[in-house]
Write a protein that holds these residues in place. Sequence first.
Motif, mmCIF file in Angstrom:
data_model
loop_
_atom_site.group_PDB
_atom_site.id
_atom_site.type_symbol
_atom_site.label_atom_id
_atom_site.label_comp_id
_atom_site.label_asym_id
_atom_site.label_seq_id
_atom_site.Cartn_x
_atom_site.Cartn_y
_atom_site.Cartn_z
ATOM 1 N N GLN A 187 0.872 -1.172 0.000
ATOM 2 C CA GLN A 187 0.000 0.000 0.000
ATOM 3 C C GLN A 187 0.905 1.217 0.000
ATOM 4 O O GLN A 187 1.771 1.354 0.860
ATOM 5 N N ASN A 188 0.697 2.098 -0.966
ATOM 6 C CA ASN A 188 1.526 3.293 -1.132
ATOM 7 C C ASN A 188 3.009 2.949 -1.250
ATOM 8 O O ASN A 188 3.872 3.645 -0.725
ATOM 9 N N GLY A 189 3.316 1.829 -1.902
ATOM 10 C CA GLY A 189 4.700 1.449 -2.158
ATOM 11 C C GLY A 189 5.427 0.787 -1.015
ATOM 12 O O GLY A 189 6.611 0.506 -1.129
ATOM 13 N N SER A 190 4.763 0.533 0.105
ATOM 14 C CA SER A 190 5.438 -0.129 1.214
ATOM 15 C C SER A 190 4.622 -1.337 1.674
ATOM 16 O O SER A 190 3.426 -1.428 1.448
ATOM 17 N N LEU A 191 5.320 -2.254 2.331
ATOM 18 C CA LEU A 191 4.697 -3.488 2.804
ATOM 19 C C LEU A 191 3.616 -3.175 3.826
ATOM 20 O O LEU A 191 3.828 -2.386 4.748
ATOM 21 N N TYR A 192 2.446 -3.796 3.648
ATOM 22 C CA TYR A 192 1.292 -3.508 4.505
ATOM 23 C C TYR A 192 0.751 -4.818 5.066
ATOM 24 O O TYR A 192 -0.160 -5.417 4.523
ATOM 25 N N LEU A 193 1.348 -5.283 6.166
ATOM 26 C CA LEU A 193 0.925 -6.513 6.829
ATOM 27 C C LEU A 193 0.131 -6.140 8.066
ATOM 28 O O LEU A 193 0.681 -5.829 9.115
ATOM 29 N N SER A 194 -1.185 -6.142 7.921
ATOM 30 C CA SER A 194 -2.065 -5.730 9.003
ATOM 31 C C SER A 194 -3.418 -6.400 8.814
ATOM 32 O O SER A 194 -3.787 -6.780 7.706
ATOM 33 N N LEU A 195 -4.154 -6.527 9.904
ATOM 34 C CA LEU A 195 -5.517 -7.056 9.795
ATOM 35 C C LEU A 195 -6.449 -6.061 9.121
ATOM 36 O O LEU A 195 -7.546 -6.424 8.715
ATOM 37 N N GLU A 196 -6.028 -4.830 8.992
ATOM 38 C CA GLU A 196 -6.816 -3.833 8.273
ATOM 39 C C GLU A 196 -6.658 -3.956 6.757
ATOM 40 O O GLU A 196 -7.401 -3.351 6.003
ATOM 41 N N ASN A 197 -5.689 -4.733 6.320
ATOM 42 C CA ASN A 197 -5.467 -4.989 4.900
ATOM 43 C C ASN A 197 -6.469 -6.057 4.448
ATOM 44 O O ASN A 197 -6.236 -7.247 4.578
ATOM 45 N N THR A 198 -7.595 -5.608 3.905
ATOM 46 C CA THR A 198 -8.664 -6.542 3.535
ATOM 47 C C THR A 198 -8.225 -7.508 2.440
ATOM 48 O O THR A 198 -8.662 -8.662 2.427
ATOM 49 N N SER A 199 -7.372 -7.076 1.557
ATOM 50 C CA SER A 199 -6.881 -7.969 0.505
ATOM 51 C C SER A 199 -6.081 -9.120 1.102
ATOM 52 O O SER A 199 -6.230 -10.269 0.683
ATOM 53 N N GLY A 208 -14.856 -17.380 -4.766
ATOM 54 C CA GLY A 208 -14.595 -17.362 -3.332
ATOM 55 C C GLY A 208 -13.789 -16.147 -2.926
ATOM 56 O O GLY A 208 -14.062 -15.518 -1.899
ATOM 57 N N GLY A 209 -12.798 -15.790 -3.731
ATOM 58 C CA GLY A 209 -11.993 -14.606 -3.442
ATOM 59 C C GLY A 209 -12.827 -13.339 -3.423
ATOM 60 O O GLY A 209 -12.654 -12.485 -2.555
ATOM 61 N N LEU A 210 -13.747 -13.222 -4.367
ATOM 62 C CA LEU A 210 -14.630 -12.053 -4.387
ATOM 63 C C LEU A 210 -15.522 -12.014 -3.150
ATOM 64 O O LEU A 210 -15.691 -10.966 -2.520
ATOM 65 N N VAL A 211 -16.074 -13.160 -2.791
ATOM 66 C CA VAL A 211 -16.946 -13.228 -1.606
ATOM 67 C C VAL A 211 -16.149 -12.908 -0.346
ATOM 68 O O VAL A 211 -16.588 -12.114 0.493
ATOM 69 N N PHE A 212 -14.962 -13.500 -0.214
ATOM 70 C CA PHE A 212 -14.141 -13.247 0.971
ATOM 71 C C PHE A 212 -13.715 -11.784 1.044
ATOM 72 O O PHE A 212 -13.692 -11.193 2.118
ATOM 73 N N TYR A 213 -13.385 -11.197 -0.092
ATOM 74 C CA TYR A 213 -12.993 -9.788 -0.096
ATOM 75 C C TYR A 213 -14.171 -8.904 0.313
ATOM 76 O O TYR A 213 -14.010 -7.974 1.102
ATOM 77 N N LEU A 214 -15.354 -9.189 -0.215
ATOM 78 C CA LEU A 214 -16.535 -8.408 0.160
ATOM 79 C C LEU A 214 -16.834 -8.564 1.649
ATOM 80 O O LEU A 214 -17.148 -7.577 2.326
#
Length: 107
Positions: free
Chosen positions: A60-72, A95-101
Motif C-alpha cells: 500500500q503506497n509502495g510499502s509493505l502492509y501486513l495488518s488485519l486492516e489490509n482486507t486484501s 470465493g476470493g470475491l466473496v471473501f474480499y466483500l
Amino acid sequence: MGIISFILMVAGMFLVTFIPRVLPLALLGNKELPEKVVLWLSFIPAAVLSALLAPAILLQNGSLYLSLENTSLVAFFPTLLVAYKTKNIFYTVSGGLVFYLLTSVLF
C-alpha cells in the motif's frame, strides 16, 4: 495527437500483441514438445498471476502492509484454501470475491 500518430500507435500495439501469440503457433504448431517443456510452460500462468497479485495484496503506497486492516491480505488466506481444496479457477475467483466483500464489510 494526430490521426497518423494514433493509427501508428494502434498498429504498433497490434504488432506487439499479435506477433508473440502467432509466432509460437506458426513455428511449433505441428511439433510435439518435450514433456519437460510442457511441464515448465504449465507453470507460467500461475507465476504471472502471482506476480500481478502479490503487489496488490501486500503493498500500500509502495510499502509493505501486513495488518488485519489490509482486507486484501485477510481475504487472501481463505481464497488460498479454496484454491488448494478445489483446484478450480471459478471457485477460487468466486470465493476470493466473496471473501474480499465479507472482509471489507467486517473490517
